[in-house]
Design an enzyme around this catalytic site. Structure first.
Site, PDB file in Angstrom:
ATOM      1  CG  ASP A  37      -2.299   0.622   0.854  1.00  0.00           C
ATOM      2  OD1 ASP A  37      -2.298   1.811   0.491  1.00  0.00           O
ATOM      3  OD2 ASP A  37      -3.332  -0.059   0.928  1.00  0.00           O
ATOM      4  CG  HIS A  69      -4.508   2.105  -2.015  1.00  0.00           C
ATOM      5  ND1 HIS A  69      -4.472   2.811  -0.836  1.00  0.00           N
ATOM      6  CD2 HIS A  69      -5.811   2.092  -2.395  1.00  0.00           C
ATOM      7  CE1 HIS A  69      -5.706   3.202  -0.521  1.00  0.00           C
ATOM      8  NE2 HIS A  69      -6.529   2.788  -1.454  1.00  0.00           N
ATOM      9  CD  GLU A 123     -10.135   3.866  -0.750  1.00  0.00           C
ATOM     10  OE1 GLU A 123     -10.964   4.321   0.031  1.00  0.00           O
ATOM     11  OE2 GLU A 123      -9.019   3.434  -0.374  1.00  0.00           O
TER      12      GLU A 123
HETATM   13  C1  ACM Z   1     -10.821  -0.475   0.760  1.00  0.00           C
HETATM   14  O1  ACM Z   1     -11.296  -0.436   1.887  1.00  0.00           O
HETATM   15  N1  ACM Z   1     -10.211   0.606   0.261  1.00  0.00           N
HETATM   16  C2  ACM Z   1     -10.896  -1.651  -0.042  1.00  0.00           C
END
Ligand code: ACM
Ligand code: ZN
Length: 506
Positions: free
Chosen positions: A145, A208, A272
């Site tokens: 991440d 991410h 995201e």
């Molecule tokens: C997430 O909670 N961004 C998958």
């Protein structure tokens, strides 16, 4: 009877059996012998492989116990059930009965985010060990991440040399880092396999990825140097879709990860994705034009399907968070993990299931375990019925359930276990047991199996804190909301969802 998850069927007889003596069992599986007093071929408690239509049958008579299953996994489940029935003492009289059991869903998982905070091998093994006692069979391992890349990839050494370290966490100025060596990953994977748990690694793409970009800036759109993120929130320094070296690097990572994690499932993230840089990048623009795409979601769709195709050569089945459906072009082979709570996403997921897509139920509210009990209570977690959410006709499409534990605000092992247990056991029950909820019965059984966690020295949230009243819940919700705001990168693309990004036009 205190068995959790609740078995499919129990026929109760009269009388009891106790294997007090030395508590040994007849089995050739060391993992089962270790749960009891060891192995002894002459024991009257016998585990044996044989034909049955069930995952396992467990027959307790006054003369002894016979566990029967067609697979070693079934025998392991029978052992877990028997262990729960002892209530923590081999002196206990086990009730004469026969348990016939099988799981409702094939995928029953928890997730640990080891990027936001790193946890060592012993913590992960303890989590696996305890999850197995409640018939979980997958651990989703979020290893990459913005705040840290946690694997060693020999072909791309800067991923661990640079990508695994950050300078601090939300302004504390204390460096935080760590990664798993290949030997450590093998230790985790083997330990899990012995307990019939598959480790599902996640390489979250293309968003991410700031830790990856910090290690190799040439994989981003701008190519500019950046640091591993020290704050949380959504970051826009992500992988470029238009540079061939991105796909070459990913193929190298896939090759090594596929070897490290021999299971069938592989998570590719997809959540995201703040596409701010894509909209200004000549390479993304060239891809956009070449592929005849109509919007930036389709550009993510192009990227995703390309990496899915790359992964196919390693024989893996991809899983993606539900935003991957937004392109409308997601490869049919991909499983979707449903987490968002907004209505349009729910409708997309519902439609996808109806069209034959496999889905994992993992809705943030209430399955995310990083939220306090006042926000996601044990009651709410127990009461969620996947079919109610996704429609009665979705039973076949639901591959299973998963409760994720993100660790932005979880920095130590004790908090990790407290957040996970006992709420995760509500999800274990939904994943295994036949539909039909009875909360009072669940709570009774829950009380009866917590000795398994006590025995392992696991600290869990006390039951009287799992379902706080209205005022406590409101206070916890407010405190948690403020913490999230405070620890979010003030310069991050927090509002990316509402940004009207134009197509790449360079
Ligand atoms: C997430 O909670 N961004 C998958
Ligand atoms: Zn780009």
């Amino acid at each position: 009877m205190n068995i959790l998850p609740k078995p499919f069927r129990i026929d109760i007889g009269e009388g009891g059996f106790s294997f007090r003596a030395d508590g040994k069992v007849a089995t050739d599986m060391p993992v089962i012998a270790a749960m009891f007093g060891g192995a002894d071929a002459a024991s009257r408690v016998r585990f044996r492989k044989g034909d049955t239509e069930w995952d396992y049958e467990l027959k307790i008579t006054k003369q002894g116990v016979t566990a029967l299953a067609a697979t070693e996994e079934g025998l392991f489940h029978a052992a877990v059930t028997l262990l729960q029935l002892t209530g923590g003492s081999l002196e206990t009289d086990l009730p004469v009965c026969t348990v016939y059991d099988k799981p409702r869903f094939g995928y029953r998982a928890g997730m640990i985010d080891v990027s936001r905070h790193f946890f060592g091998v012993d913590v992960i093994k303890k989590m696996i060990d305890t999850m197995a006692l409640f018939k979980f069979n997958h651990l989703h391992f979020h290893v990459s991440d913005d705040q840290g890349f946690r694997l060693r990839i020999d072909a791309l050494p800067k991923l661990h040399q640079i990508g695994s370290e950050r300078k601090g966490t939300c302004g504390d100025g204390e460096p935080h880092g760590g990664y798993y060596t290949k030997a450590q990953i093998k230790e985790i994977v083997d330990y899990a396999a012995e307990r019939f748990i598959e480790i599902v690694p996640e390489l979250d793409l293309p968003g991410h990825t700031r830790a990856i970009v910090a290690a190799y800036p040439e994989l981003s759109c701008s190519g500019k140097a950046t640091e591993v993120a020290s704050w949380f929130g959504i970051h826009s320094k992500i992988l470029c879709t238009g540079k061939e070296r991105v796909y070459e690097a990913l193929d190298k990572i896939f090759a090594e990860m596929a070897e490290m994690f021999p299971g069938k499932l592989f998570h590719l993230g997809g959540d995201e994705v703040a596409k701010l840089e894509w909209a200004k990048c000549p390479d993304c623009a060239a891809t956009y034009r070449r592929e005849g795409l109509k919007n930036l979601e389709e550009l993510q769709g192009y990227f995703t399907n390309r990496v899915i195709n790359m992964l196919k050569k390693y024989g893996k089945t991809p899983i993606l968070w539900n935003e991957a459906l937004n392109s409308g072009t997601l490869d049919k082979s991909a499983v979707v993990q449903y987490w968002t709570t907004d209505r349009p996403s729910a409708e997309k997921v519902k439609k996808a299931v109806q069209e034959g897509r496999k889905v994992i139920m993992s809705r943030c509210a209430p399955y995310y375990l990083d939220y306090p009990c006042g926000v996601h209570s044990l009651k709410a977690m127990y009461e969620l019925e996947p079919l109610e959410e996704l429609g009665k006709e979705s039973e076949k499409g639901i591959m299973g359930v998963e409760c994720p534990l993100w660790t932005e605000h979880v920095a130590d092992a004790e908090t990790l276990f407290r957040r996970f247990y006992p709420r995760a056991l509500a999800v274990a029950e939904t994943g295994w047991s036949a539909p039909g909820k009875d909360r009072a019965d669940f709570m009774e059984r829950l009380k009866g199996v917590l000795f398994l966690l006590d025995r392992k020295g696991v600290v869990y949230t006390p039951l009287d804190e799992c379902d706080p009243g209205k005022i406590k819940s409101a206070l916890q919700a407010a405190a948690f909301g403020m913490k999230m705001q405070r620890r979010c990168d003030p310069t991050s693309a927090r509002n990316w969802r509402s940004m009207r990004l134009r197509e790449p036009r360079v």
